[in-house]
Design a protein around this motif. Structure first.
Motif, PDB file in Angstrom:
ATOM      1  N   SER A  46       0.823  -1.216   0.000  1.00 51.69           N
ATOM      2  CA  SER A  46       0.000   0.000   0.000  1.00 51.69           C
ATOM      3  C   SER A  46       0.856   1.265   0.000  1.00 51.69           C
ATOM      4  CB  SER A  46      -0.979  -0.003   1.178  1.00 51.69           C
ATOM      5  OG  SER A  46      -0.299   0.158   2.393  1.00 51.69           O
ATOM      6  N   VAL A  93      -6.272  -2.867  -0.876  1.00 57.95           N
ATOM      7  CA  VAL A  93      -5.073  -3.475  -0.290  1.00 57.95           C
ATOM      8  C   VAL A  93      -4.872  -3.035   1.160  1.00 57.95           C
ATOM      9  CG1 VAL A  93      -2.553  -3.649  -0.428  1.00 57.95           C
ATOM     10  CG2 VAL A  93      -3.933  -3.841  -2.502  1.00 57.95           C
ATOM     11  N   LEU A  94      -4.921  -1.754   1.429  1.00 54.72           N
ATOM     12  CA  LEU A  94      -4.670  -1.267   2.793  1.00 54.72           C
ATOM     13  C   LEU A  94      -5.733  -1.744   3.776  1.00 54.72           C
ATOM     14  CD1 LEU A  94      -2.966   0.301   4.796  1.00 54.72           C
ATOM     15  CD2 LEU A  94      -4.175   2.379   4.087  1.00 54.72           C
ATOM     16  N   SER A  97      -5.464  -5.574   4.270  1.00 55.95           N
ATOM     17  CA  SER A  97      -4.238  -5.912   4.995  1.00 55.95           C
ATOM     18  C   SER A  97      -4.342  -5.551   6.465  1.00 55.95           C
ATOM     19  CB  SER A  97      -3.035  -5.193   4.366  1.00 55.95           C
ATOM     20  OG  SER A  97      -2.858  -5.628   3.036  1.00 55.95           O
TER      21      SER A  97
END
Length: 147
Positions: A46, A93-94, A97
């Motif tokens: 990220s 993604v961030l 995750s």
């Protein structure tokens, strides 16, 4: 009499395994450790995919110094994880995750509560890098792969 000196990886795994003997804790770790690795690569991704690649490469260099078969396993695992991250929508993604990271660490601490022993990395920070090799060792033993 053993004519072969104990390798550093064998010593590290033996020390790590001291606090991972309960079968439920082992199972939890075999799920949560890869999830943590994925989430850490995702957090790096990220920032920039290049950061994730550099972190993966640095980790692989360390693993290669310990055991080429473990480095090969970690290369395969990292490659799969990086491909999965590349296929996620950039905006996912961030948050994905971060959620995986929190849930997987919660699972780890539940495992250690069951085990009745504190996590190994409280004694030695290197065990944060040995955890993934513990998971591979479990798989390698089942598949009868020498490491």
């Amino acid at each position: 009499m053993n004519d072969h000196p104990q390798r550093r990886i064998d010593e590290l795994l033996a020390r790590y395994e001291e606090s991972h003997r309960n079968p439920m804790n082992e199972l939890i770790h075999c799920v949560c450790i890869p999830a943590i690795v994925f989430s850490l690569l995702g957090l790096c991704w990220s920032v920039s995919p290049a950061v994730a690649l550099v972190v993966a490469a640095a980790s692989l260099a360390y693993y290669l110094s310990l055991s080429p078969p473990f480095a090969a396993g970690m290369l395969a695992m990292a490659a799969v994880m990086l491909v999965l991250l590349a296929r996620l929508p950039a905006g996912a993604v961030l948050p994905v995750s971060a959620v995986v990271f929190v849930l997987a660490w919660a699972g780890q601490f539940v495992g250690h509560k069951i085990e009745g022993k504190k996590p190994s990395f409280f004694e030695d920070v290197r065990f944060l890098l040995i955890g993934p090799l513990f998971v591979l060792a479990v798989l390698y033993r089942r598949w009868r792969i020498q490491y």
